[in-house]
Design a protein around this motif. Structure first.
Motif, PDB file in Angstrom:
ATOM      1  N   THR A   8       0.879  -1.259   0.046  1.00 64.98           N
ATOM      2  CA  THR A   8       0.108  -0.018   0.034  1.00 64.98           C
ATOM      3  C   THR A   8       0.900   1.213  -0.127  1.00 64.98           C
ATOM      4  O   THR A   8       0.176   2.352   0.321  1.00 64.98           O
ATOM      5  CB  THR A   8      -0.974  -0.027   1.493  1.00 64.98           C
ATOM      6  N   SER A  10       3.910   3.801  -2.088  1.00 59.05           N
ATOM      7  CA  SER A  10       3.985   4.292  -3.391  1.00 59.05           C
ATOM      8  C   SER A  10       3.513   3.715  -4.364  1.00 59.05           C
ATOM      9  O   SER A  10       3.051   3.915  -5.623  1.00 59.05           O
ATOM     10  CB  SER A  10       4.845   5.559  -3.432  1.00 59.05           C
ATOM     11  N   VAL A  11       4.472   2.318  -4.460  1.00 55.09           N
ATOM     12  CA  VAL A  11       4.573   1.326  -5.724  1.00 55.09           C
ATOM     13  C   VAL A  11       3.069   0.641  -5.649  1.00 55.09           C
ATOM     14  O   VAL A  11       2.519   0.594  -6.872  1.00 55.09           O
ATOM     15  CB  VAL A  11       5.502   0.606  -5.326  1.00 55.09           C
ATOM     16  N   THR A  30      -3.048  -5.734   2.184  1.00 54.51           N
ATOM     17  CA  THR A  30      -2.540  -4.823   3.288  1.00 54.51           C
ATOM     18  C   THR A  30      -2.574  -5.817   4.545  1.00 54.51           C
ATOM     19  O   THR A  30      -3.155  -6.808   4.486  1.00 54.51           O
ATOM     20  CB  THR A  30      -3.663  -3.617   3.787  1.00 54.51           C
ATOM     21  N   ARG A  31      -1.911  -5.353   5.546  1.00 48.86           N
ATOM     22  CA  ARG A  31      -2.034  -6.302   6.873  1.00 48.86           C
ATOM     23  C   ARG A  31      -3.280  -6.236   7.650  1.00 48.86           C
ATOM     24  O   ARG A  31      -3.797  -7.104   8.023  1.00 48.86           O
ATOM     25  CB  ARG A  31      -0.927  -6.067   7.847  1.00 48.86           C
ATOM     26  N   THR A  75       5.564  -5.206  -1.520  1.00 47.14           N
ATOM     27  CA  THR A  75       5.714  -4.943  -0.031  1.00 47.14           C
ATOM     28  C   THR A  75       7.218  -4.424   0.266  1.00 47.14           C
ATOM     29  O   THR A  75       8.224  -4.822  -0.648  1.00 47.14           O
ATOM     30  CB  THR A  75       5.344  -6.094   0.570  1.00 47.14           C
ATOM     31  N   SER A  76       7.448  -4.012   1.295  1.00 54.67           N
ATOM     32  CA  SER A  76       8.691  -3.637   1.911  1.00 54.67           C
ATOM     33  C   SER A  76       9.538  -5.170   1.708  1.00 54.67           C
ATOM     34  O   SER A  76       9.107  -6.189   2.045  1.00 54.67           O
ATOM     35  CB  SER A  76       8.553  -3.350   3.262  1.00 54.67           C
ATOM     36  N   ALA A 144       8.650   4.444  -8.644  1.00 52.20           N
ATOM     37  CA  ALA A 144       7.066   3.941  -8.888  1.00 52.20           C
ATOM     38  C   ALA A 144       6.430   4.769 -10.350  1.00 52.20           C
ATOM     39  O   ALA A 144       5.650   4.113 -10.923  1.00 52.20           O
ATOM     40  CB  ALA A 144       6.334   4.362  -7.772  1.00 52.20           C
TER      41      ALA A 144
HETATM   42  P1  NAP Z   1       7.141   0.233   1.433  1.00 54.58           P
HETATM   43  O1  NAP Z   1       7.108   0.991   2.462  1.00 54.58           O
HETATM   44  O2  NAP Z   1       8.565  -0.367   1.067  1.00 54.58           O
HETATM   45  O3  NAP Z   1       6.143  -1.110   1.699  1.00 54.58           O
HETATM   46  C1  NAP Z   1       5.230  -0.788   2.028  1.00 54.58           C
HETATM   47  C2  NAP Z   1       4.106  -2.307   2.401  1.00 54.58           C
HETATM   48  O4  NAP Z   1       4.821  -3.386   2.796  1.00 54.58           O
HETATM   49  C3  NAP Z   1       2.841  -1.877   3.055  1.00 54.58           C
HETATM   50  O5  NAP Z   1       2.018  -2.709   2.061  1.00 54.58           O
HETATM   51  C4  NAP Z   1       3.008  -2.766   4.241  1.00 54.58           C
HETATM   52  O6  NAP Z   1       1.723  -3.355   4.961  1.00 54.58           O
HETATM   53  C5  NAP Z   1       4.223  -3.902   3.907  1.00 54.58           C
HETATM   54  N1  NAP Z   1       4.800  -4.289   5.126  1.00 54.58           N
HETATM   55  C6  NAP Z   1       5.895  -3.500   5.956  1.00 54.58           C
HETATM   56  N2  NAP Z   1       6.076  -4.109   6.946  1.00 54.58           N
HETATM   57  C7  NAP Z   1       5.555  -5.280   6.972  1.00 54.58           C
HETATM   58  C8  NAP Z   1       5.450  -6.676   7.633  1.00 54.58           C
HETATM   59  N3  NAP Z   1       6.338  -6.718   8.757  1.00 54.58           N
HETATM   60  N4  NAP Z   1       4.704  -7.610   7.300  1.00 54.58           N
HETATM   61  C9  NAP Z   1       3.905  -7.463   6.234  1.00 54.58           C
HETATM   62  N5  NAP Z   1       4.089  -6.514   5.445  1.00 54.58           N
HETATM   63  C10 NAP Z   1       4.532  -5.474   5.759  1.00 54.58           C
HETATM   64  O7  NAP Z   1       6.525   0.825  -0.179  1.00 54.58           O
HETATM   65  P2  NAP Z   1       6.931   1.164  -1.391  1.00 54.58           P
HETATM   66  O8  NAP Z   1       7.891   2.477  -1.210  1.00 54.58           O
HETATM   67  O9  NAP Z   1       5.880   1.279  -2.088  1.00 54.58           O
HETATM   68  O10 NAP Z   1       7.942   0.139  -2.095  1.00 54.58           O
HETATM   69  C11 NAP Z   1       7.300  -1.284  -2.208  1.00 54.58           C
HETATM   70  C12 NAP Z   1       8.237  -2.063  -2.516  1.00 54.58           C
HETATM   71  O11 NAP Z   1       8.853  -1.995  -3.907  1.00 54.58           O
HETATM   72  C13 NAP Z   1       9.536  -2.185  -1.778  1.00 54.58           C
HETATM   73  O12 NAP Z   1      10.326  -3.514  -1.868  1.00 54.58           O
HETATM   74  C14 NAP Z   1      10.570  -0.988  -2.432  1.00 54.58           C
HETATM   75  O13 NAP Z   1      11.782  -1.508  -2.364  1.00 54.58           O
HETATM   76  C15 NAP Z   1      10.356  -1.647  -3.865  1.00 54.58           C
HETATM   77  N6  NAP Z   1      10.453  -0.429  -4.838  1.00 54.58           N
HETATM   78  C16 NAP Z   1      10.057   0.917  -4.379  1.00 54.58           C
HETATM   79  C17 NAP Z   1      10.215   1.660  -5.251  1.00 54.58           C
HETATM   80  C18 NAP Z   1       9.907   3.269  -5.156  1.00 54.58           C
HETATM   81  O14 NAP Z   1       9.565   4.112  -6.029  1.00 54.58           O
HETATM   82  N7  NAP Z   1       9.294   3.432  -4.037  1.00 54.58           N
HETATM   83  C19 NAP Z   1      10.973   1.707  -6.623  1.00 54.58           C
HETATM   84  C20 NAP Z   1      11.326   0.379  -7.087  1.00 54.58           C
HETATM   85  C21 NAP Z   1      11.145  -0.611  -6.207  1.00 54.58           C
HETATM   86  P3  NAP Z   1       0.707  -2.480   5.426  1.00 54.58           P
HETATM   87  O15 NAP Z   1      -0.090  -1.938   4.090  1.00 54.58           O
HETATM   88  O16 NAP Z   1       0.070  -3.338   6.269  1.00 54.58           O
HETATM   89  O17 NAP Z   1       1.321  -1.183   6.026  1.00 54.58           O
END
Ligand code: NAP
Length: 223
Positions: A8, A10-11, A30-31, A75-76, A144
């Motif tokens: 949930t 930005s991606v 989401t959780r 997800t993270s 993203a």
């Molecule tokens: P993020 O903050 O890295 O991840 C958010 C998500 O991870 C949320 O849905 C959260 O769940 C879940 N999460 C966090 N801790 C958790 C846990 N202990 N157990 C289960 N779920 C958990 O978000 P993001 O920046 O959008 O990135 C998402 C992924 O894409 C990451 O792996 C990142 O490295 C990768 N990525 C990001 C970008 C970018 O532009 N940001 C670019 C390329 C790749 P809840 O919904 O329950 O909070």
């Protein structure tokens, strides 16, 4: 198509919103839906954001994975295995998992390190943990907004990669990259072990981001 987007941030929001706008039904996982809707630590909040998109509903990782014919992992990276376990192996079996996550460890601050690298990768760990799913690593090498709008950078003349063991799954993902998101240059690096190179690019991506002051860039392969 019925699509699950696990994540949930930005991606997850960007990918889910784009796919929903194309007329597909999207469930964003989401959780805890109640906790997510009550969050106020980002702008716009999730509750505000979801009113701006079409065909996207929030539900648990498990319910979203059950719904999706294809599953995006946004997800993270350090929590992806936990999130996918919550989604449930039975709900992922036979499905393509489009793995966008990066194993970035921010526990010691910025710049992050990689929580897995060299002799394995997050994508391989996911494939090993869910052998009946078909994992394809892609999109993790751009931010993203570039994922779903490659033309916004250099007119789209730059490269996306993918890696995975299942050729049919990679053809499906290639079509999605082209038809849903607009990627014209997609290189199939080979089996899932090639995700190592894609994930180990991130330390350079982070430093390019620092130097450029923007995440709106990508690699263009020039021969
Ligand atoms: P993020 O903050 O890295 O991840 C958010 C998500 O991870 C949320 O849905 C959260 O769940 C879940 N999460 C966090 N801790 C958790 C846990 N202990 N157990 C289960 N779920 C958990 O978000 P993001 O920046 O959008 O990135 C998402 C992924 O894409 C990451 O792996 C990142 O490295 C990768 N990525 C990001 C970008 C970018 O532009 N940001 C670019 C390329 C790749 P809840 O919904 O329950 O909070």
């Amino acid at each position: 198509m019925n699509v699950a987007v696990l994540g949930t941030g930005s991606v997850g929001r960007t990918v889910a919103g784009t796919i929903g706008s194309l007329g597909h039904e999207v469930r964003i996982g989401t959780r805890d839906v109640e906790a997510l809707m009550a969050r106020t630590d980002d702008a716009p909040t999730f509750a505000e954001w979801i009113t701006t998109v079409t065909s996207v509903q929030a539900m648990t990782f498990k319910d979203a994975a059950t719904f999706g014919e294809i599953v995006f992992n946004a997800t993270s990276g350090t929590a992806s295995l936990e999130a996918l376990r919550a989604a449930g192996a039975a709900n992922l079996a036979g499905k393509v998992i489009v793995d966008i996550a990066n194993p970035l460890d921010f526990s010691k601050g910025f710049p992050p390190t990689l929580s897995v690298c060299n002799e394995t990768s997050l994508a391989e760990q996911i494939q090993a943990a869910f052998p009946d799913a078909r994992v394809v690593k892609t999109l993790n090498t751009v931010n993203a907004s570039v994922m779903v709008d490659p033309v916004s950078v250099g007119g789209g003349e730059h490269d996306m990669f993918m890696a995975g063991d299942d050729d049919d799954a990679k053809r499906t993902v290639e079509s999605i990259l082209r038809d849903w998101f607009g990627w014209t240059r997609v290189t199939d690096l080979g089996d899932i072990t090639n995700a190592r190179g894609m994930e180990m690019y991130l330390p350079l991506w982070v430093r390019l981001y620092g130097a450029a002051g923007t995440g709106a860039f990508n690699i263009a392969i020039v021969r």
